[in-house]
Design an enzyme around this catalytic site. Structure first.
Site, PDB file in Angstrom:
ATOM      1  N   CYS A  60     -31.541  47.246  51.903  1.00 48.91           N
ATOM      2  CA  CYS A  60     -31.875  48.629  51.630  1.00 48.91           C
ATOM      3  C   CYS A  60     -33.402  48.653  51.684  1.00 48.91           C
ATOM      4  O   CYS A  60     -34.051  47.738  51.184  1.00 48.91           O
ATOM      5  CB  CYS A  60     -31.377  49.003  50.238  1.00 48.91           C
ATOM      6  SG  CYS A  60     -31.760  50.668  49.786  1.00 48.91           S
ATOM      7  N   LEU A  75     -33.856  61.163  53.342  1.00 48.10           N
ATOM      8  CA  LEU A  75     -34.785  61.357  54.459  1.00 48.10           C
ATOM      9  C   LEU A  75     -35.667  62.503  54.004  1.00 48.10           C
ATOM     10  O   LEU A  75     -35.150  63.575  53.645  1.00 48.10           O
ATOM     11  CB  LEU A  75     -33.949  61.717  55.689  1.00 48.10           C
ATOM     12  CG  LEU A  75     -34.565  62.270  56.955  1.00 48.10           C
ATOM     13  CD1 LEU A  75     -35.693  61.407  57.450  1.00 48.10           C
ATOM     14  CD2 LEU A  75     -33.488  62.349  58.029  1.00 48.10           C
ATOM     15  N   GLU A  76     -36.981  62.290  53.963  1.00 51.13           N
ATOM     16  CA  GLU A  76     -37.834  63.281  53.313  1.00 51.13           C
ATOM     17  C   GLU A  76     -39.076  63.592  54.145  1.00 51.13           C
ATOM     18  O   GLU A  76     -39.721  62.665  54.640  1.00 51.13           O
ATOM     19  CB  GLU A  76     -38.241  62.753  51.926  1.00 51.13           C
ATOM     20  CG  GLU A  76     -38.917  63.779  51.037  1.00 51.13           C
ATOM     21  CD  GLU A  76     -38.951  63.306  49.586  1.00 51.13           C
ATOM     22  OE1 GLU A  76     -37.984  63.541  48.843  1.00 51.13           O
ATOM     23  OE2 GLU A  76     -39.977  62.704  49.193  1.00 51.13           O
ATOM     24  N   HIS A 132     -35.021  56.319  53.711  1.00 51.03           N
ATOM     25  CA  HIS A 132     -34.534  55.307  52.769  1.00 51.03           C
ATOM     26  C   HIS A 132     -33.058  55.053  53.057  1.00 51.03           C
ATOM     27  O   HIS A 132     -32.214  55.922  52.822  1.00 51.03           O
ATOM     28  CB  HIS A 132     -34.706  55.813  51.323  1.00 51.03           C
ATOM     29  CG  HIS A 132     -34.280  54.818  50.276  1.00 51.03           C
ATOM     30  ND1 HIS A 132     -33.781  55.196  49.054  1.00 51.03           N
ATOM     31  CD2 HIS A 132     -34.264  53.474  50.273  1.00 51.03           C
ATOM     32  CE1 HIS A 132     -33.493  54.129  48.344  1.00 51.03           C
ATOM     33  NE2 HIS A 132     -33.765  53.069  49.056  1.00 51.03           N
ATOM     34  N   HIS A 135     -36.168  46.167  50.540  1.00 52.43           N
ATOM     35  CA  HIS A 135     -36.065  46.113  49.069  1.00 52.43           C
ATOM     36  C   HIS A 135     -35.119  45.026  48.582  1.00 52.43           C
ATOM     37  O   HIS A 135     -35.324  44.481  47.500  1.00 52.43           O
ATOM     38  CB  HIS A 135     -35.537  47.447  48.510  1.00 52.43           C
ATOM     39  CG  HIS A 135     -36.461  48.578  48.686  1.00 52.43           C
ATOM     40  ND1 HIS A 135     -36.051  49.882  48.632  1.00 52.43           N
ATOM     41  CD2 HIS A 135     -37.795  48.605  48.901  1.00 52.43           C
ATOM     42  CE1 HIS A 135     -37.094  50.672  48.814  1.00 52.43           C
ATOM     43  NE2 HIS A 135     -38.148  49.930  48.989  1.00 52.43           N
ATOM     44  N   GLY A 140     -40.292  57.666  45.502  1.00 53.59           N
ATOM     45  CA  GLY A 140     -40.023  58.316  44.219  1.00 53.59           C
ATOM     46  C   GLY A 140     -38.871  59.294  44.331  1.00 53.59           C
ATOM     47  O   GLY A 140     -38.155  59.314  45.335  1.00 53.59           O
ATOM     48  N   HIS A 185     -40.575  49.186  43.934  1.00 53.66           N
ATOM     49  CA  HIS A 185     -39.955  49.783  45.127  1.00 53.66           C
ATOM     50  C   HIS A 185     -39.692  51.274  44.958  1.00 53.66           C
ATOM     51  O   HIS A 185     -39.427  51.972  45.914  1.00 53.66           O
ATOM     52  CB  HIS A 185     -38.657  49.068  45.474  1.00 53.66           C
ATOM     53  CG  HIS A 185     -37.443  49.514  44.700  1.00 53.66           C
ATOM     54  ND1 HIS A 185     -37.399  49.553  43.323  1.00 53.66           N
ATOM     55  CD2 HIS A 185     -36.235  49.935  45.117  1.00 53.66           C
ATOM     56  CE1 HIS A 185     -36.206  49.977  42.949  1.00 53.66           C
ATOM     57  NE2 HIS A 185     -35.485  50.216  44.000  1.00 53.66           N
ATOM     58  N   LYS A 192     -30.551  64.700  51.429  1.00 57.35           N
ATOM     59  CA  LYS A 192     -30.015  63.766  50.446  1.00 57.35           C
ATOM     60  C   LYS A 192     -28.639  63.311  50.917  1.00 57.35           C
ATOM     61  O   LYS A 192     -27.797  64.119  51.255  1.00 57.35           O
ATOM     62  CB  LYS A 192     -29.877  64.519  49.113  1.00 57.35           C
ATOM     63  CG  LYS A 192     -29.810  63.647  47.924  1.00 57.35           C
ATOM     64  CD  LYS A 192     -31.199  63.282  47.485  1.00 57.35           C
ATOM     65  CE  LYS A 192     -31.160  62.071  46.585  1.00 57.35           C
ATOM     66  NZ  LYS A 192     -32.411  61.360  46.586  1.00 57.35           N
TER      67      LYS A 192
END
Lengths: 143, 488
Positions: free
Chosen positions: B104, B211-212, B243, B337, B387, B411, B487
């Site tokens: 991840c 995904l941001e 992520h 991670h 975050g 992380h 999300k």
């Protein structure tokens, strides 16, 4: 419903206590618990079909772990939500086996509202206990 | 017999680090060190201290069992746990020190776009990303990887994607391990693991995966020189964070080997207090097999994030009617991670080859170290700290002083609240509405899942990164503010 979420075992994942009055019923309840963690609604989608599968392991504890892992396998490999209806468990010195009759539904995003995916059944605090006429399992799911 | 709470043995050794001595519990081979200031350590639940003390019992562990400032309870290792073991001294490999979601990780893309250019476009852009990047339970990617194609993907990682038209060759230079680790052994991956993940490459997943679209505001840049070197080179620059991990392939590999290790560990004289710490010596048949299979999952995760990034490029190109190159869509870096990797580390003046388990922790190589892209080497490895969708994220850099943690750092934010508590406290639809009013557009595959990931369920990212920086585990480069989030 004979399962509940336990809040003080893990903050990142989901811990469950599942209980039933027979070993077979414990497996059915474990399947129902898994479904309730993942899905917002309890209803089955139209087109659900019956299926039977078997799992074997060296002990009843290992068997429940393998059984729940098998349900996750169907979800990811075939896009099937498999909900146990009945289960017959046999244990002897050579190991344990479960034969499960279940309803399977194809994942349909128009019908199924998911809460979260379950990645794996962990071995953290994993246990199956038989006390009196009660079977109880503690299960922590990685989500 | 009542066992005293391990937390009672905690003593502060510096402003940002506490220690549990090895004498605190029978079986601990080294002390446990938990990073964080008083408030962060106080916010950690009891299980964190139990779990990090258990990690200190691993055969072959060197120096300390570690927990990063974003630590929270998991299984086996705490999330945020780091342990380096010496395979030449019987050091073990444990799936519980890596997690089920092997590799991840997070990647960060820069763009040449700025906030004024995209402000009105964010909702449409997020909607397009949500439509094009499969997310949530049961989502399938466009690729089906089976047989020899899967073998090839498991050994080549992100390189497989680039070779098949999903990205640019230079992307590989900006991934940890260049987007592929050596030592992947497809023969060690079960048929079940192959089958379970066959449809999932190129999918985001669920839970905390996201995904941001973010903005690096000038006021949030902490180190302009390093930010510029990393490609954050203009005011109010738009960046994209991804992520995700190895999806069901990795989940099944971890499950398969957890079971195997439980069945063989007694043969190796191993008996740890948590079955999730089931392990085998790395230099054993079982240990080598898991290492080979885990490396396959690491490569699948690199490939997964590469495919998602390719879709992001396509979506931006379609939306802005410009090529990805014209939009400056380049990879800043991709970090892992959840891994165990063989790395060289210095202990008491001697270099040792150690197997470093990081579970919910980021490798953070310092300036000048090998394995950092040439363009970044003088500044340290980029460290991307994801975050919550409310509070924002950080771009940091590795530091020389992170040698104390085997060059590992935070992380993410780290949870303070269980998922059940979060669902009681927050409502997904209200959260989406509230964030929308604050200019953060959210699309989700699950509103219940969204509630579980509310910013209030996480620690304060500024405090977490502040503690990591204070302890010398990384240096801040830029704070990244969310604008839109898909999300899983």
């Amino acid at each position: 419903m004979t399962f509940r979420q336990i809040d003080d075992i893990t903050s990142a994942d989901i811990a469950l206590e599942i209980s039933a009055d027979s070993d077979g019923a414990l497996f059915v309840e474990a399947g129902a618990a898994l479904r309730s963690v993942m899905l917002e609604v309890a209803e089955q989608a139209p087109g659900a079909f019956e299926m039977t599968f078997e799992v074997g392991a060296e002990s009843i504890e290992a068997l429940l772990h393998s059984f729940m892992d098998e349900l996750l396998f169907y979800k990811d490999s075939d896009g099937l939500l498999v909900t146990p209806r009945s289960a017959e468990v046999d244990c002897d010195d050579s190991g344990a086996r479960v034969r499960c009759h279940a309803l399977a539904e194809k994942i349909d995003h128009a019908f199924h509202r998911f809460i979260v995916d379950v990645k794996a059944v962990t071995m953290h605090r994993f246990s199956v206990r038989h006390e009196g006429d009660r079977w109880t399992a503690t299960v922590v799911l990685d989500v | 017999m009542h066992m005293a709470k391990i937390r009672e043995n905690l003593r502060r050794i510096s402003e940002y680090c506490c220690e549990i001595p090895a004498s605190a519990r029978k079986g601990m081979r080294v002390p446990a060190r938990i990073y964080g200031d008083d408030a962060l350590v106080a916010s950690m639940d009891e299980a964190v201290f139990e779990q990090v003390a258990n990690v200190a019992m691993l055969p072959g562990i060197r120096k300390y069992a570690l927990c990063m400032p974003d630590g929270h309870s998991g299984y086996g290792f705490p999330i945020g746990g780091v342990a380096a073991v010496d395979p030449d001294e019987g050091g073990v490999i444990s799936p519980g020190g890596i997690g089920f979601d092997i590799n991840c990780g997070i990647r960060l893309m820069a763009t040449s776009l700025t906030l004024p250019e995209v402000k009105g476009e964010i909702p449409a852009l997020v909607d397009r990303l949500f439509a094009r990047v499969p997310s949530g339970v049961g989502a399938a990617g466009e690729l089906v990887l089976k047989g020899s194609k899967l073998d090839d993907a498991m050994t080549k990682g992100a390189g497989w994607a680039v070779r098949n038209g999903y990205g640019e060759p230079e992307d590989l230079e900006y991934c940890e391990e260049n987007g592929r680790v050596d030592g992947a052994d497809p023969d060690a991956v079960s048929q079940k693991a192959r089958e379970r993940g066959k449809n999932q490459t190129g999918t985001l997943g669920s839970g905390n995966h996201f995904l941001e679209i973010q903005v690096a505001k000038r006021s949030g840049v902490r180190d302009e020189k390093t930010a510029r070197a990393f490609g954050i080179d203009r005011d109010d620059q738009i960046v994209v964070m991804i992520h995700s991990g190895s999806r069901a392939t990795g989940h099944q590999i971890a499950t398969d080997y957890l079971r195997l290790f439980l069945s063989v560990q007694r043969r190796y004289g191993l008996d740890l207090p948590d079955r999730e710490l089931a392990c085998a010596p790395l230099y054993s048949d079982e240990g080598r097999a898991y290492f080979g299979a885990m490396n396959c999952a690491i490569n699948i995760a690199f490939l997964n994030r590469q495919l998602i990034m390719h879709r992001v490029r396509e979506v931006f190109a379609e939306h802005f009617k410009k090529s990805p190159r014209e939009l400056g869509l380049r990879l800043v870096y991709d970090v892992c991670h959840n891994t165990a990797k063989l790395e060289s580390h210095e202990i008491d003046g001697k270099t040792h080859k150690l197997l470093v388990h990081r579970k919910g922790a980021t490798r953070a190589f310092g300036p000048g170290m090998r394995d950092i892209p040439d363009r970044y080497r003088a500044y340290g490895q980029p460290v991307i700290v994801g975050g919550s969708m409310e509070s924002g994220s950080y771009l940091c850099a590795g530091t020389a002083s992170a040698g104390q943690s085997f060059f590992s750092t935070v992380h993410g934010s780290g949870r303070t609240m269980s998922r059940t508590q979060a669902k009681k406290m927050f409502n997904g639809r209200d959260l989406q509405r509230g964030l929308g009013e604050r200019g953060i557009h959210i699309r989700t595959a699950s509103f219940s899942g969204l509630a579980e990931e509310a910013g209030g369920a996480y620690k304060d990212i500024d405090a977490v990164v502040g503690a990591a920086v204070g302890a010398g585990l990384c240096a801040p480069v830029a704070r990244l503010i969310p604008l839109g989030n898909v999300k899983g």
